[in-house]
Design a protein around this motif. Structure first.
Motif, PDB file in Angstrom:
ATOM      1  N   VAL A  30       0.692  -1.487   0.018  1.00 23.33           N
ATOM      2  CA  VAL A  30       0.040   0.393   0.215  1.00 23.33           C
ATOM      3  C   VAL A  30       0.789   1.015   0.202  1.00 23.33           C
ATOM      4  N   LEU A  31       1.738   1.253   0.954  1.00 23.89           N
ATOM      5  CA  LEU A  31       2.330   2.320   0.732  1.00 23.89           C
ATOM      6  C   LEU A  31       3.310   2.736  -0.673  1.00 23.89           C
ATOM      7  N   LEU A  32       4.251   1.578  -1.019  1.00 22.93           N
ATOM      8  CA  LEU A  32       4.524   1.879  -2.151  1.00 22.93           C
ATOM      9  C   LEU A  32       3.616   2.221  -3.384  1.00 22.93           C
ATOM     10  N   ARG A  33       2.908   1.706  -3.620  1.00 22.00           N
ATOM     11  CA  ARG A  33       1.227   1.903  -4.353  1.00 22.00           C
ATOM     12  C   ARG A  33       1.136   3.681  -4.320  1.00 22.00           C
ATOM     13  N   ILE A  34       1.560   4.332  -2.826  1.00 21.93           N
ATOM     14  CA  ILE A  34       0.560   5.364  -2.313  1.00 21.93           C
ATOM     15  C   ILE A  34       2.269   6.366  -2.735  1.00 21.93           C
ATOM     16  N   LEU A  35       3.194   5.706  -2.673  1.00 22.12           N
ATOM     17  CA  LEU A  35       4.705   6.367  -3.132  1.00 22.12           C
ATOM     18  C   LEU A  35       5.133   6.490  -4.567  1.00 22.12           C
ATOM     19  N   ASP A  36       4.268   5.867  -5.041  1.00 22.01           N
ATOM     20  CA  ASP A  36       4.541   5.451  -6.490  1.00 22.01           C
ATOM     21  C   ASP A  36       3.323   6.233  -7.683  1.00 22.01           C
ATOM     22  N   ALA A  37       2.033   7.200  -7.197  1.00 29.42           N
ATOM     23  CA  ALA A  37       1.603   8.362  -7.097  1.00 29.42           C
ATOM     24  C   ALA A  37       2.033   9.159  -6.719  1.00 29.42           C
ATOM     25  N   ALA A  38       2.840   9.912  -6.189  1.00 33.09           N
ATOM     26  CA  ALA A  38       3.628  10.466  -5.931  1.00 33.09           C
ATOM     27  C   ALA A  38       4.519  11.194  -6.962  1.00 33.09           C
ATOM     28  N   HIS A  39       5.590   9.345  -7.162  1.00 31.92           N
ATOM     29  CA  HIS A  39       6.488  10.418  -8.425  1.00 31.92           C
ATOM     30  C   HIS A  39       5.890  10.061  -9.712  1.00 31.92           C
ATOM     31  N   HIS A  40       4.770  10.077  -9.994  1.00 30.04           N
ATOM     32  CA  HIS A  40       3.595  10.547 -11.345  1.00 30.04           C
ATOM     33  C   HIS A  40       3.558  11.445 -11.521  1.00 30.04           C
ATOM     34  N   ALA A  41       4.006  12.457 -10.147  1.00 34.77           N
ATOM     35  CA  ALA A  41       3.473  14.005 -10.255  1.00 34.77           C
ATOM     36  C   ALA A  41       4.511  14.278 -10.979  1.00 34.77           C
ATOM     37  N   PRO A  42       3.851  15.589 -11.837  1.00 37.44           N
ATOM     38  CA  PRO A  42       4.755  16.056 -12.665  1.00 37.44           C
ATOM     39  C   PRO A  42       5.734  16.510 -11.983  1.00 37.44           C
ATOM     40  N   SER A  43       7.093  17.363 -13.322  1.00 38.30           N
ATOM     41  CA  SER A  43       7.916  18.408 -12.235  1.00 38.30           C
ATOM     42  C   SER A  43       9.084  18.816 -13.380  1.00 38.30           C
ATOM     43  N   VAL A  44       9.644  19.815 -12.828  1.00 32.29           N
ATOM     44  CA  VAL A  44       9.867  20.806 -13.597  1.00 32.29           C
ATOM     45  C   VAL A  44      11.324  20.346 -14.792  1.00 32.29           C
ATOM     46  N   GLY A  45      11.526  19.695 -16.019  1.00 31.71           N
ATOM     47  CA  GLY A  45      11.696  19.717 -16.889  1.00 31.71           C
ATOM     48  C   GLY A  45      11.797  18.216 -16.363  1.00 31.71           C
ATOM     49  N   PHE A  46      10.814  17.623 -16.402  1.00 26.84           N
ATOM     50  CA  PHE A  46      11.465  16.091 -15.810  1.00 26.84           C
ATOM     51  C   PHE A  46      11.673  16.008 -14.406  1.00 26.84           C
ATOM     52  N   MET A  47      11.800  16.991 -13.435  1.00 22.84           N
ATOM     53  CA  MET A  47      12.975  16.524 -12.910  1.00 22.84           C
ATOM     54  C   MET A  47      13.299  15.641 -11.543  1.00 22.84           C
ATOM     55  N   GLN A  48      11.913  15.006 -11.418  1.00 25.84           N
ATOM     56  CA  GLN A  48      11.729  14.511 -10.265  1.00 25.84           C
ATOM     57  C   GLN A  48      12.697  14.236  -8.661  1.00 25.84           C
ATOM     58  N   PRO A  49      12.893  15.252  -8.805  1.00 22.51           N
ATOM     59  CA  PRO A  49      13.716  15.703  -7.123  1.00 22.51           C
ATOM     60  C   PRO A  49      13.321  15.727  -6.121  1.00 22.51           C
ATOM     61  N   TRP A  50      11.946  15.039  -6.248  1.00 22.72           N
ATOM     62  CA  TRP A  50      11.720  14.566  -4.361  1.00 22.72           C
ATOM     63  C   TRP A  50      12.335  13.449  -3.779  1.00 22.72           C
ATOM     64  N   ASN A  51      12.582  13.045  -3.012  1.00 22.57           N
ATOM     65  CA  ASN A  51      12.941  11.767  -1.597  1.00 22.57           C
ATOM     66  C   ASN A  51      11.916  11.759  -0.676  1.00 22.57           C
TER      67      ASN A  51
END
Ligand SMILES: Cc1cc2c(cc1C)N(C[C@H](O)[C@H](O)[C@H](O)COP(=O)(O)O)c1[nH]c(=O)[nH]c(=O)c1N2
Length: 241
Positions: free
Chosen positions: A53-74
């Motif tokens: 469940v946690l991984l599905r939620i984090l995967d949703a977060a990881h599919h957010a838009p990001s400037v220049g597809f930078m994916q700057p999150w941890n």
């Protein structure tokens, strides 16, 4: 029907035509999740959030838009009780300072509000932004350097909505000093801290924002917030909130 499968470089783009739109039930589900999402403070149950469940939620977060597809999150996933107690102590210090900064007549209502579930929630997640993940600037960030932080906020919102769909509550705690979080979780100075979240299953969810139910604030009428063509040109309704 549009397919949800991610496009491979040689694949045709997904069909976004009205004929391929989501079904009425699918649209209803997404609006329901948006409207039913709540900030959860201390209504958490101790039950563990399973890893899938946690991984599905984090995967949703990881599919957010990001400037220049930078994916700057941890995502720092925090279960350790000692560290959560340290974060709670930091919250208490910040809360006292915030209370003093309020108008005196609002302080007793502020004191009565539950503003976090750091220890009660089985899980905390600190969402960070690596501001130099692909260099100091990058596509879309030269003129608007803070778009990396904004992208990370988009990830937090995806996380929040996905959690709601999974029946998992999320509470955002910003009443805590950056320096305290940095020290407790050994976050390097070049990494920005965007959100500290309490996460877990909940006994009950408020229908209205808790701050509305407890008369701290109320939702502004949407029509007061929409301008046409220029700032303040057209306010459809001038009714006070
Ligand atoms: C950036 C940011 C930071 C915070 C929040 C939200 C956001 C977006 N919120 C939650 C906030 O109070 C809540 O979203 C609003 O009251 C609206 O309620 P719902 O989220 O719709 O339930 C929040 N709530 C709280 O009790 N303590 C906090 O420190 C914070 N901090």
């Amino acid at each position: 029907m549009a397919t949800d499968a991610p496009n491979k470089p040689d694949e045709k783009p997904a069909d976004l035509s009205p004929a391929a739109a989501f079904s009425e039930a699918e649209r209803a589900a997404i609006y329901r999740v948006i409207h039913a999402r709540r900030d959860v403070r201390d209504e958490f149950l101790p039950d563990d959030v399973p890893r899938d469940v946690l991984l599905r939620i984090l995967d949703a977060a990881h599919h957010a838009p990001s400037v220049g597809f930078m994916q700057p999150w941890n995502f720092i996933v925090i279960r350790d009780a000692k560290k959560r107690r340290a974060a709670y102590a930091a919250f208490q210090r910040a809360c006292e300072a915030e209370e003093q900064a309020l108008e005196p007549e609002r302080r007793s209502l502020y004191r009565s509000l539950k503003l976090q579930g750091i220890v009660k929630a089985p899980l905390n997640i600190c969402v960070t932004c690596d501001r130099a993940r692909f260099g100091a600037t990058g596509l879309g960030r030269t003129q608007q350097p803070d778009t990396d932080i904004l992208s990370t906020a988009c990830a937090v919102q995806n996380l929040w909505l996905a959690a709601r769909a999974e029946g998992v509550g999320v509470g955002w705690v910003s009443i805590v000093r950056d320096a305290d979080l940095r020290q407790i979780f050994q976050i390097p100075k070049e990494i920005a801290i965007v959100a500290y979240l309490c996460v877990g299953y909940v006994a009950q969810a408020y229908r209205l924002p808790e701050l509305e139910a407890k008369r701290w604030a109320s939702r502004l009428p949407l029509e007061n917030l929409i301008f046409e063509d220029r700032w303040g040109e057209l306010v459809v309704s001038t009714n006070p909130p």
